[in-house]
Design a protein around this motif. Structure first.
Motif, PDB file in Angstrom:
ATOM      1  N   ASN A   1       0.810  -1.225   0.000  1.00  0.00           N
ATOM      2  CA  ASN A   1       0.000   0.000   0.000  1.00  0.00           C
ATOM      3  C   ASN A   1       0.846   1.280   0.000  1.00  0.00           C
ATOM      4  O   ASN A   1       0.769   2.103   0.910  1.00  0.00           O
ATOM      5  CB  ASN A   1      -0.965   0.015   1.189  1.00  0.00           C
TER       6      ASN A   1
ATOM      7  N   ARG B   1       2.251   5.025  -1.294  1.00  0.00           N
ATOM      8  CA  ARG B   1       1.710   6.299  -1.732  1.00  0.00           C
ATOM      9  C   ARG B   1       2.620   6.900  -2.809  1.00  0.00           C
ATOM     10  O   ARG B   1       3.613   6.299  -3.208  1.00  0.00           O
ATOM     11  CB  ARG B   1       1.638   7.262  -0.545  1.00  0.00           C
ATOM     12  N   PHE B   2       2.277   8.115  -3.256  1.00  0.00           N
ATOM     13  CA  PHE B   2       3.081   8.772  -4.285  1.00  0.00           C
ATOM     14  C   PHE B   2       4.527   8.935  -3.845  1.00  0.00           C
ATOM     15  O   PHE B   2       5.449   8.810  -4.649  1.00  0.00           O
ATOM     16  CB  PHE B   2       2.488  10.151  -4.618  1.00  0.00           C
ATOM     17  N   GLU B   3       4.722   9.244  -2.574  1.00  0.00           N
ATOM     18  CA  GLU B   3       6.078   9.454  -2.064  1.00  0.00           C
ATOM     19  C   GLU B   3       6.952   8.240  -2.322  1.00  0.00           C
ATOM     20  O   GLU B   3       8.125   8.360  -2.702  1.00  0.00           O
ATOM     21  CB  GLU B   3       6.023   9.758  -0.572  1.00  0.00           C
ATOM     22  N   GLN B   4       6.380   7.048  -2.116  1.00  0.00           N
ATOM     23  CA  GLN B   4       7.165   5.834  -2.330  1.00  0.00           C
ATOM     24  C   GLN B   4       7.344   5.517  -3.816  1.00  0.00           C
ATOM     25  O   GLN B   4       8.365   4.966  -4.213  1.00  0.00           O
ATOM     26  CB  GLN B   4       6.505   4.642  -1.619  1.00  0.00           C
TER      27      GLN B   4
ATOM     28  N   LEU C   1      -1.649  -3.252  -3.633  1.00  0.00           N
ATOM     29  CA  LEU C   1      -2.437  -2.065  -3.351  1.00  0.00           C
ATOM     30  C   LEU C   1      -3.844  -2.436  -2.929  1.00  0.00           C
ATOM     31  O   LEU C   1      -4.376  -3.481  -3.311  1.00  0.00           O
ATOM     32  CB  LEU C   1      -2.504  -1.170  -4.598  1.00  0.00           C
TER      33      LEU C   1
ATOM     34  N   ILE D   1      -6.868   3.312   0.705  1.00  0.00           N
ATOM     35  CA  ILE D   1      -5.565   3.593   1.304  1.00  0.00           C
ATOM     36  C   ILE D   1      -4.644   4.232   0.271  1.00  0.00           C
ATOM     37  O   ILE D   1      -3.778   5.025   0.581  1.00  0.00           O
ATOM     38  CB  ILE D   1      -4.954   2.287   1.874  1.00  0.00           C
ATOM     39  N   GLY D   2      -4.853   3.950  -0.947  1.00  0.00           N
ATOM     40  CA  GLY D   2      -3.981   4.356  -2.049  1.00  0.00           C
ATOM     41  C   GLY D   2      -4.115   3.271  -3.082  1.00  0.00           C
ATOM     42  O   GLY D   2      -3.821   2.117  -2.817  1.00  0.00           O
ATOM     43  N   TRP D   3      -4.628   3.620  -4.272  1.00  0.00           N
ATOM     44  CA  TRP D   3      -4.998   2.522  -5.147  1.00  0.00           C
ATOM     45  C   TRP D   3      -4.926   2.920  -6.608  1.00  0.00           C
ATOM     46  O   TRP D   3      -3.971   2.597  -7.309  1.00  0.00           O
ATOM     47  CB  TRP D   3      -6.401   2.055  -4.773  1.00  0.00           C
TER      48      TRP D   3
ATOM     49  N   GLU E   1      -2.025   5.639  -7.535  1.00  0.00           N
ATOM     50  CA  GLU E   1      -0.756   5.038  -7.139  1.00  0.00           C
ATOM     51  C   GLU E   1      -0.404   3.852  -8.032  1.00  0.00           C
ATOM     52  O   GLU E   1       0.749   3.664  -8.418  1.00  0.00           O
ATOM     53  CB  GLU E   1      -0.828   4.590  -5.675  1.00  0.00           C
TER      54      GLU E   1
END
Length: 350
Positions: free
Chosen positions: A137, A139-142, A168, A172-174, A177
């Motif tokens: 899961n 996010r954009f940062e990762q 994912l 949560i982020g999907w 991402e």
């Protein structure tokens, strides 16, 4: 009743061959689908392997390490027969007791923690290498963190990991991402939710991989829409208090049952169940490496393991499904985390 003749697919660019139907450890390790003793879980896992299921998908956060420990316990003397997939990214060591219902606990994707989490997973799994390591899961940062992806390459070069990707999930982020990861990182594997009843945003993610000509293959979880596509629920079904589906709105059950009744044409008496048809619908895409149904008893395990060998859906059946979905099965759109328009932000739309 369900003799299995398992078929297999290979992750692109590797020699990792996985069963078309896999075994997700979330069901037997977390308590969200009822409680299983270690012996009960291990017995189910060993029967799965005997039926030809070779892919076992865990996560270090499932049961605070328990899912990986179950693999180590079940297959200590059969390691060469299985493919181990697991996930890292959640800081369950420091925050594992904070989990309530579906509330998310803190993550830590620092290179140091990913290395530390991988080493800990190897010990719990009782193995020297993880066949597939997934970032859980992100996010954009990762997605943009070069150091994180370099760490995965370092782990592969060191032999700790054979292959890697991302997993994912909803809310949560999907969508964005997933699309951005495919476009920027071309991961070997992406695991996500996708099924006949819940096609958005899974279809968008898989279309993005096609458009980008990515090498990404897919692991599909929740292929039966949390059991709905097994075809056994009624509008009066009551789930136990410790079953996560008991927390869903009544409309999820009522509308789902109406939709399932319109899909009964996919059943072939004695030859293909609705639950098997739901798996074959997903396997029609050759980029899908394996399906991870929620398995919680031996009878269901045998049914799903046999799904690899039942008749594929015909073009007429696939077309009829597409028409029903496009019309939302003649029902009014219902609210829910899988519904509605989910636009890509500028970062992913570019």
């Amino acid at each position: 009743m369900f003799p299995a003749n398992m078929k297999y697919r290979t992750f692109r660019g590797t020699d990792i061959r996985v069963s078309e139907v896999g075994f997700g450890l979330w069901t037997v390790s977390t308590g969200w689908w009822g409680n299983y003793t270690d012996d009960e879980a291990v017995a189910l896992m060993n029967e799965a392997l005997d039926l030809g299921i070779t892919l076992f998908d865990a996560a270090d956060t499932y049961g605070n390490g328990r899912s990986e420990e179950l693999i180590g316990k079940a297959f200590a003397d059969r390691r060469d027969e299985i493919v181990i997939a697991t996930k890292v990214g959640y800081d369950f060591v420091n925050h594992g007791e904070e989990r309530r219902r579906h509330r998310e606990i803190p993550q830590d994707f620092s290179p140091e923690n990913i290395r530390r989490a991988t080493e800990a997973a190897l010990k719990r799994l009782k193995t020297d290498t993880i066949d597939l390591l997934q970032l859980h899961n992100i996010r954009f940062e990762q997605v943009e963190d070069d150091a994180l992806w370099a760490t995965l390459e370092d782990l592969r070069a060191a032999g700790k990991v054979k292959h890697y990707g991302v997993a994912l999930g909803p809310a949560i982020g999907w969508l964005a991402e997933g699309v951005l990861t495919i476009r920027r990182r071309n991961p070997g594997v992406l695991q996500h939710i996708y099924n006949l009843l819940e096609q958005h945003p899974g279809k968008t993610i898989q279309d993005a991989a096609r458009d980008a000509q990515a090498d990404t293959m897919f692991l599909i979880r929740v292929p039966h829409s949390s059991g709905m596509l097994e075809g056994k629920y009624t509008a009066d079904t009551v789930f136990p208090p410790n079953d996560h589906r008991s927390h869903r709105p009544k409309s999820w059950l009522a509308n789902g049952v109406k939709k399932v009744e319109q899909l009964r044409f996919l059943e072939r008496g004695g030859e293909r169940t609705l639950g098997q048809a739901a798996i074959q619908w997903l396997l029609a895409d050759d980029r899908v490496a394996s399906i991870l149904p929620n398995i919680y008893n031996a009878e269901q395990l045998r049914e799903f393991a046999a799904a690899s060998d039942v008749a594929p859906l015909s073009q007429d059946e696939l077309t009829r499904v597409e028409e029903l979905v496009a019309a939302n099965f003649g029902l009014e759109p219902e609210e829910g985390r899988y519904k509605g328009t989910m636009e890509l932000p500028a970062e992913a739309a570019a």
